[in-house]
Write an enzyme that holds these catalytic residues in place. Sequence first.
Site, short mmCIF file in Angstrom:
data_model
loop_
_atom_site.label_atom_id
_atom_site.label_comp_id
_atom_site.label_asym_id
_atom_site.label_seq_id
_atom_site.Cartn_x
_atom_site.Cartn_y
_atom_site.Cartn_z
N ARG A 122 39.02 52.03 50.04
CA ARG A 122 39.13 50.67 49.55
C ARG A 122 38.67 49.78 50.84
O ARG A 122 39.42 48.61 50.92
CB ARG A 122 40.51 50.75 48.95
N GLN A 127 34.13 47.29 46.61
CA GLN A 127 34.74 46.74 45.61
C GLN A 127 34.10 46.73 44.32
O GLN A 127 34.83 46.97 43.32
CB GLN A 127 35.19 45.21 45.90
N ASP A 130 34.73 50.22 42.74
CA ASP A 130 36.24 50.63 42.61
C ASP A 130 36.73 50.94 41.36
O ASP A 130 37.20 49.81 40.51
CB ASP A 130 37.01 49.60 43.35
N SER A 133 40.35 50.11 40.75
CA SER A 133 40.79 48.53 40.40
C SER A 133 40.63 48.26 38.93
O SER A 133 41.10 47.44 38.20
CB SER A 133 40.18 47.54 41.62
N TYR A 228 48.52 50.00 51.41
CA TYR A 228 49.26 50.74 50.47
C TYR A 228 50.83 50.72 50.94
O TYR A 228 51.00 50.32 52.19
CB TYR A 228 48.82 52.08 50.59
P1 NAD Z 1 48.29 50.05 43.41
O1 NAD Z 1 48.43 50.89 44.52
O2 NAD Z 1 47.44 48.89 43.32
O3 NAD Z 1 49.69 49.40 42.94
C1 NAD Z 1 50.88 50.34 43.43
C2 NAD Z 1 51.88 49.22 44.00
O4 NAD Z 1 53.17 49.98 43.60
C3 NAD Z 1 51.76 48.91 45.20
O5 NAD Z 1 51.85 47.38 45.12
C4 NAD Z 1 52.95 49.39 45.96
O6 NAD Z 1 53.25 48.39 47.11
C5 NAD Z 1 54.06 49.47 45.00
N1 NAD Z 1 54.98 50.44 45.20
C6 NAD Z 1 54.91 51.56 45.79
N2 NAD Z 1 56.34 52.06 45.94
C7 NAD Z 1 57.26 51.20 45.46
C8 NAD Z 1 58.50 51.06 45.22
N3 NAD Z 1 59.23 52.11 45.36
N4 NAD Z 1 58.95 49.95 44.31
C9 NAD Z 1 58.26 48.94 44.08
N5 NAD Z 1 56.80 49.04 44.38
C10 NAD Z 1 56.18 50.23 44.89
O7 NAD Z 1 48.18 51.23 42.15
P2 NAD Z 1 47.41 50.55 40.85
O8 NAD Z 1 46.08 50.69 40.67
O9 NAD Z 1 48.03 49.31 40.23
O10 NAD Z 1 48.08 51.61 39.91
C11 NAD Z 1 49.67 51.62 39.55
C12 NAD Z 1 50.12 52.84 38.81
O11 NAD Z 1 49.31 52.87 37.47
C13 NAD Z 1 49.59 54.18 39.35
O12 NAD Z 1 50.49 55.14 39.47
C14 NAD Z 1 48.19 54.44 38.65
O13 NAD Z 1 48.16 55.98 38.71
C15 NAD Z 1 48.94 54.11 37.23
N6 NAD Z 1 47.88 53.81 36.06
C16 NAD Z 1 48.04 54.07 35.11
C17 NAD Z 1 47.42 54.12 33.90
C18 NAD Z 1 47.64 54.49 32.75
O14 NAD Z 1 47.02 54.48 31.71
N7 NAD Z 1 48.91 55.02 32.39
C19 NAD Z 1 46.04 53.71 34.15
C20 NAD Z 1 45.78 53.05 35.57
C21 NAD Z 1 46.60 53.45 36.64
#
Ligand code: NAD
Length: 376
Positions: A122, A127, A130, A133, A228
């Site tokens: 990243r 970007q 990506d 994102s 992260y």
């Molecule tokens: P990201 O890395 O941009 O964001 C994740 C956030 O979680 C980060 O800001 C991190 O600091 C925070 N975090 C980590 N541990 C934490 C905790 N204990 N308490 C609070 N915050 C915490 O990731 P993203 O791209 O926003 O994706 C988020 C989630 O959504 C991932 O698990 C990804 O796999 C999932 N996702 C799901 C779908 C779906 O269709 N369900 C689609 C896309 C992404």
Amino acid sequence: MKIAVAKETSPTEQRAAITPDAVKKFVALGADVCVETGVGLASGIVDRAYSDAGATVAPFAQAALSGADIVLCVDAPSDEIVAHIPEGAVLVGMMDPLSPGRDFSAMNARSLHVYAMELLPRISRAQAMDVLSSQSNLAGYRAVIEAVATTGKTVPMMMTAAGTIPPAKVLVLGAGVAGLQAIATAKRLGAVVSAFDVRPAVKEQVESLGAKFLEVKASENLETTGGYAKEMDDDYKKRQEEALAAVLPAQDIVITTALIPGRPAPELITESMLQTMKPGSVIVDLATASGGNVKLSKKDQIVTEYGVKLIGYSDLPSRASTDATPLYARNLFNFVSTLMMEKDSKALAIKSDDELIKGTLLLKGGQSVHPALGVK
Ligand code: NAD
């Protein structure tokens, strides 16, 4: 050089790896493009739009893939499709490489060179390529829409002759790409939004969207140099649990998006917390594919526990395929055209020393080569 795209094999996948716009750009660079009939239908793109853009439309997958140098996909294709990809070809898409027990033997048997877009470093140069994102942003949006469609509560405040309806309260856990879009979407709909993340750096972004940031002070910085989150210690977990327990009973909608890359999802909402929530409230757990942020949520299902509806869809971007497909296809075009092609070149020109190529190369001609697969 031939670039081929077959229909996605997962029955729930509505996205496609190529659009007519990307076809035009690949053709302008000197490539031949072939797509399987119906490849874009679930995203609202008909065969005619692909052929008008310069692609050949093949009647079935085997015909589309025959002679391909590069195959593009959204999700990893089924073994049956892999068997039709020419030996030694390049395959680019989302390969779900970190899932436990992931089996790449069919791809290795074809000696494919496989690039997993989830592993893209990243850095700012990446970007425009990506996919995590571009797709997570839509997932955050769609999570709110699914929650609103499921709850019986209206979101904005309404003042009517029959009385005033208070605005819905929405809590977002994890304010990364998906979380920030969930906050923005809930705000646009008129909700009162609060959010929590272990990285204090996101406080400003959360507040700039008009949401309240719930703060839990940590004794150390919980952010890696790559931006992260780190794993938390027990003391922090306990204080976070207390902070969440205090706000959960008031919420109408909760969206959980907490992720630490390469680790199982942190469990943030326990069974006893669920018992304190309002009956009829809704939680969308975005992390069910990696174990879930919510105890009792189930991947790809809606279940009701203690009166709370838990939505565990893992295909949220696919549910917004009309817009997810063009963004995904543009990400892939940017990756392939920048790192694998030269203008008017009739052969592949992979920039093997580029860190983006090294960072995404998962399988190389039949061998697993990426450290994410445990390769030293
Ligand atoms: P990201 O890395 O941009 O964001 C994740 C956030 O979680 C980060 O800001 C991190 O600091 C925070 N975090 C980590 N541990 C934490 C905790 N204990 N308490 C609070 N915050 C915490 O990731 P993203 O791209 O926003 O994706 C988020 C989630 O959504 C991932 O698990 C990804 O796999 C999932 N996702 C799901 C779908 C779906 O269709 N369900 C689609 C896309 C992404």
